[in-house]
Write a protein that holds these residues in place. Structure first.
Motif, PDB file in Angstrom:
ATOM      1  N   THR A 146       0.875  -1.309  -0.004  1.00 23.18           N
ATOM      2  CA  THR A 146       0.013  -0.021  -0.039  1.00 23.18           C
ATOM      3  C   THR A 146       0.867   1.084  -0.020  1.00 23.18           C
ATOM      4  O   THR A 146       0.577   2.284   0.661  1.00 23.18           O
ATOM      5  CB  THR A 146      -1.044  -0.039   1.202  1.00 23.18           C
ATOM      6  N   SER A 147       1.964   1.049  -0.556  1.00 23.42           N
ATOM      7  CA  SER A 147       2.901   2.351  -0.979  1.00 23.42           C
ATOM      8  C   SER A 147       3.567   1.946  -2.091  1.00 23.42           C
ATOM      9  O   SER A 147       3.995   1.095  -2.558  1.00 23.42           O
ATOM     10  CB  SER A 147       3.637   2.590   0.208  1.00 23.42           C
ATOM     11  N   CYS A 148       4.196   3.276  -2.567  1.00 24.20           N
ATOM     12  CA  CYS A 148       4.814   3.324  -3.769  1.00 24.20           C
ATOM     13  C   CYS A 148       5.812   4.263  -3.638  1.00 24.20           C
ATOM     14  O   CYS A 148       5.644   5.396  -3.663  1.00 24.20           O
ATOM     15  CB  CYS A 148       4.100   3.469  -5.125  1.00 24.20           C
ATOM     16  N   ASN A 149       7.168   4.176  -3.894  1.00 19.14           N
ATOM     17  CA  ASN A 149       8.371   5.261  -3.788  1.00 19.14           C
ATOM     18  C   ASN A 149       8.407   5.558  -5.308  1.00 19.14           C
ATOM     19  O   ASN A 149       8.568   4.962  -6.218  1.00 19.14           O
ATOM     20  CB  ASN A 149       9.518   4.613  -3.362  1.00 19.14           C
ATOM     21  N   LEU A 150       7.911   7.052  -5.464  1.00 19.67           N
ATOM     22  CA  LEU A 150       8.120   7.509  -6.784  1.00 19.67           C
ATOM     23  C   LEU A 150       9.321   8.402  -7.083  1.00 19.67           C
ATOM     24  O   LEU A 150       9.327   9.006  -8.311  1.00 19.67           O
ATOM     25  CB  LEU A 150       6.912   8.366  -6.823  1.00 19.67           C
ATOM     26  N   THR A 151      10.148   8.408  -6.029  1.00 19.46           N
ATOM     27  CA  THR A 151      11.377   9.522  -6.174  1.00 19.46           C
ATOM     28  C   THR A 151      11.977   9.315  -7.343  1.00 19.46           C
ATOM     29  O   THR A 151      12.139  10.277  -8.187  1.00 19.46           O
ATOM     30  CB  THR A 151      12.518   9.064  -5.091  1.00 19.46           C
ATOM     31  N   CYS A 152      12.523   8.306  -8.031  1.00 17.13           N
ATOM     32  CA  CYS A 152      12.989   8.029  -9.306  1.00 17.13           C
ATOM     33  C   CYS A 152      12.137   8.132 -10.582  1.00 17.13           C
ATOM     34  O   CYS A 152      12.585   7.719 -11.619  1.00 17.13           O
ATOM     35  CB  CYS A 152      14.136   6.931  -9.117  1.00 17.13           C
ATOM     36  N   ALA A 153      11.051   7.991 -10.273  1.00 20.21           N
ATOM     37  CA  ALA A 153       9.802   7.987 -11.424  1.00 20.21           C
ATOM     38  C   ALA A 153       9.316   9.292 -11.850  1.00 20.21           C
ATOM     39  O   ALA A 153       8.539   9.276 -12.534  1.00 20.21           O
ATOM     40  CB  ALA A 153       8.739   6.947 -10.764  1.00 20.21           C
ATOM     41  N   LEU A 154       9.783  10.199 -10.770  1.00 20.64           N
ATOM     42  CA  LEU A 154       9.100  11.746 -11.183  1.00 20.64           C
ATOM     43  C   LEU A 154       9.630  12.246 -12.376  1.00 20.64           C
ATOM     44  O   LEU A 154      10.631  12.073 -12.945  1.00 20.64           O
ATOM     45  CB  LEU A 154       9.853  12.539 -10.114  1.00 20.64           C
ATOM     46  N   PRO A 155       8.612  12.879 -13.318  1.00 22.66           N
ATOM     47  CA  PRO A 155       9.002  13.519 -14.417  1.00 22.66           C
ATOM     48  C   PRO A 155       9.720  14.505 -14.260  1.00 22.66           C
ATOM     49  O   PRO A 155      10.815  14.831 -15.078  1.00 22.66           O
ATOM     50  CB  PRO A 155       7.626  13.802 -14.968  1.00 22.66           C
ATOM     51  N   ASP A 156       9.681  15.222 -13.370  1.00 21.12           N
ATOM     52  CA  ASP A 156      10.483  16.623 -13.174  1.00 21.12           C
ATOM     53  C   ASP A 156      10.613  16.729 -11.595  1.00 21.12           C
ATOM     54  O   ASP A 156       9.684  16.815 -11.028  1.00 21.12           O
ATOM     55  CB  ASP A 156       9.932  17.824 -13.758  1.00 21.12           C
ATOM     56  N   PHE A 157      11.587  16.992 -11.163  1.00 23.79           N
ATOM     57  CA  PHE A 157      12.004  17.489  -9.769  1.00 23.79           C
ATOM     58  C   PHE A 157      11.344  19.015  -9.310  1.00 23.79           C
ATOM     59  O   PHE A 157      11.566  19.521  -8.061  1.00 23.79           O
ATOM     60  CB  PHE A 157      13.435  17.234  -9.232  1.00 23.79           C
ATOM     61  N   PHE A 158      11.452  19.785 -10.434  1.00 26.93           N
ATOM     62  CA  PHE A 158      11.163  21.064 -10.131  1.00 26.93           C
ATOM     63  C   PHE A 158       9.586  21.673 -10.483  1.00 26.93           C
ATOM     64  O   PHE A 158       9.259  22.697 -10.522  1.00 26.93           O
ATOM     65  CB  PHE A 158      12.121  22.143 -10.823  1.00 26.93           C
ATOM     66  N   ILE A 159       8.921  20.588 -10.907  1.00 23.71           N
ATOM     67  CA  ILE A 159       7.392  20.669 -11.188  1.00 23.71           C
ATOM     68  C   ILE A 159       6.574  19.897 -10.301  1.00 23.71           C
ATOM     69  O   ILE A 159       6.652  18.803 -10.054  1.00 23.71           O
ATOM     70  CB  ILE A 159       7.212  20.764 -12.848  1.00 23.71           C
ATOM     71  N   LYS A 160       5.472  20.534 -10.046  1.00 27.23           N
ATOM     72  CA  LYS A 160       4.483  19.932  -9.074  1.00 27.23           C
ATOM     73  C   LYS A 160       3.949  18.671  -9.945  1.00 27.23           C
ATOM     74  O   LYS A 160       3.759  18.835 -11.333  1.00 27.23           O
ATOM     75  CB  LYS A 160       3.228  20.824  -8.980  1.00 27.23           C
ATOM     76  N   PHE A 161       3.834  17.483  -9.027  1.00 25.82           N
ATOM     77  CA  PHE A 161       3.174  16.289  -9.763  1.00 25.82           C
ATOM     78  C   PHE A 161       2.292  15.912  -8.701  1.00 25.82           C
ATOM     79  O   PHE A 161       2.228  16.184  -7.685  1.00 25.82           O
ATOM     80  CB  PHE A 161       4.310  15.370 -10.078  1.00 25.82           C
ATOM     81  N   ARG A 162       1.386  14.831  -9.527  1.00 21.05           N
ATOM     82  CA  ARG A 162       0.466  14.079  -8.349  1.00 21.05           C
ATOM     83  C   ARG A 162       0.496  12.728  -8.917  1.00 21.05           C
ATOM     84  O   ARG A 162       0.953  12.410  -9.992  1.00 21.05           O
ATOM     85  CB  ARG A 162      -0.867  14.719  -8.436  1.00 21.05           C
ATOM     86  N   ALA A 163      -0.078  11.841  -8.229  1.00 20.46           N
ATOM     87  CA  ALA A 163       0.068  10.492  -8.450  1.00 20.46           C
ATOM     88  C   ALA A 163      -1.466   9.987  -8.367  1.00 20.46           C
ATOM     89  O   ALA A 163      -2.265  10.665  -7.610  1.00 20.46           O
ATOM     90  CB  ALA A 163       0.844   9.570  -7.526  1.00 20.46           C
ATOM     91  N   ARG A 164      -1.918   8.841  -8.815  1.00 23.69           N
ATOM     92  CA  ARG A 164      -3.063   8.160  -8.574  1.00 23.69           C
ATOM     93  C   ARG A 164      -2.843   6.678  -8.503  1.00 23.69           C
ATOM     94  O   ARG A 164      -2.006   6.199  -9.014  1.00 23.69           O
ATOM     95  CB  ARG A 164      -4.105   8.517  -9.660  1.00 23.69           C
ATOM     96  N   VAL A 165      -3.832   6.165  -8.072  1.00 25.05           N
ATOM     97  CA  VAL A 165      -3.708   4.690  -7.753  1.00 25.05           C
ATOM     98  C   VAL A 165      -5.210   4.026  -7.882  1.00 25.05           C
ATOM     99  O   VAL A 165      -6.247   4.451  -7.698  1.00 25.05           O
ATOM    100  CB  VAL A 165      -3.086   4.173  -6.377  1.00 25.05           C
ATOM    101  N   LYS A 166      -5.195   2.902  -8.496  1.00 28.60           N
ATOM    102  CA  LYS A 166      -6.493   1.973  -8.478  1.00 28.60           C
ATOM    103  C   LYS A 166      -6.163   0.693  -8.118  1.00 28.60           C
ATOM    104  O   LYS A 166      -5.026   0.022  -7.906  1.00 28.60           O
ATOM    105  CB  LYS A 166      -7.055   1.938  -9.801  1.00 28.60           C
ATOM    106  N   ALA A 167      -7.285  -0.318  -7.389  1.00 31.43           N
ATOM    107  CA  ALA A 167      -7.233  -1.582  -6.773  1.00 31.43           C
ATOM    108  C   ALA A 167      -7.518  -2.386  -8.185  1.00 31.43           C
ATOM    109  O   ALA A 167      -8.683  -2.121  -8.907  1.00 31.43           O
ATOM    110  CB  ALA A 167      -8.102  -1.571  -5.840  1.00 31.43           C
TER     111      ALA A 167
END
Length: 204
Positions: A62-83
């Motif tokens: 029930t968690s996902c480390n997104l650090t190295c999947a981020l499209p850009d470190f200087f732009i706001k981003f969000r994530a979504r999840v489905k079951a």
């Protein structure tokens, strides 16, 4: 006839912990035991383009480390999840927006201290993911005599530099502690590390 849906994940939160950016969530109420989750992320400059996160596809956790999947470190981003489970899937649930550079939370560095004649050599290790190693991470170091309240602070040392402290005038038990620092808009700091103490004895 309505489509059968799985309960969507709950409390979907994007947070930073120890230099990482992590998406966390809770299983939806009444989720089956074999439920898995899939995560995607989207950056604010390319809204509507959801990027797949290969290491968080059909995962049981029930968690996902997104650090190295981020499209850009200087732009706001969000994530979504489905079951998903047994051919069924839930609706996507989205997190709030975060920006790595602004929202990153730091962890204390590890201290490596050695005594060489009249020098105290200090190196630090940062618990960093490789993709963010190039940032200008720094640290502050406190040095004090054990039992004393009076600390000497050395500030803004680049993490890869060895700090050399002249101990000629010091004798006794001395302790060191460090905190990570990083400048985004203001300076951010981690908590201080556990003190490391060394015995310095110089014969006058």
């Amino acid at each position: 006839s309505g489509h059968a849906h799985l309960p969507p994940p709950q409390n979907v939160t994007l947070l930073s912990k120890g230099f990482d950016m992590i998406l966390t969530w809770m299983p939806g109420e009444g989720s089956p035991p074999d439920v898995t989750y899939t995560v995607r992320c989207e950056s604010q400059d390319r809204m509507g383009k959801w990027i797949k996160v290969p290491h968080c596809k059909n995962i049981p956790s029930t968690s996902c480390n997104l650090t190295c999947a981020l499209p850009d470190f200087f732009i706001k981003f969000r994530a979504r999840v489905k079951a998903t489970a047994g051919g069924l899937q839930s609706p996507w649930v989205e997190s709030e927006f975060r920006e790595y550079h602004l929202d990153v939370e730091l962890a204390p560095p590890g201290l490596n201290v050695s005594v060489r004649e009249t020098l105290l050599l200090v190196n630090v290790s940062f618990p960093l993911a490789t993709c963010v190693e190039s940032f200008h991470w720094m640290y502050d170091l406190d040095l004090w005599e054990a039992g004393s309240e009076k600390k000497k602070r050395y500030e803004n040392i680049f993490r890869k530099n060895t700090l050399k402290l002249d101990t000629t005038a010091l004798s006794g038990n001395y302790c060191l502690s460090a905190r990570s620092s990083f400048q985004s808009i203001d300076f951010k700091h981690s908590k201080f590390s556990q003190p490391v103490c060394v015995l310095l004895n110089h014969r006058g």
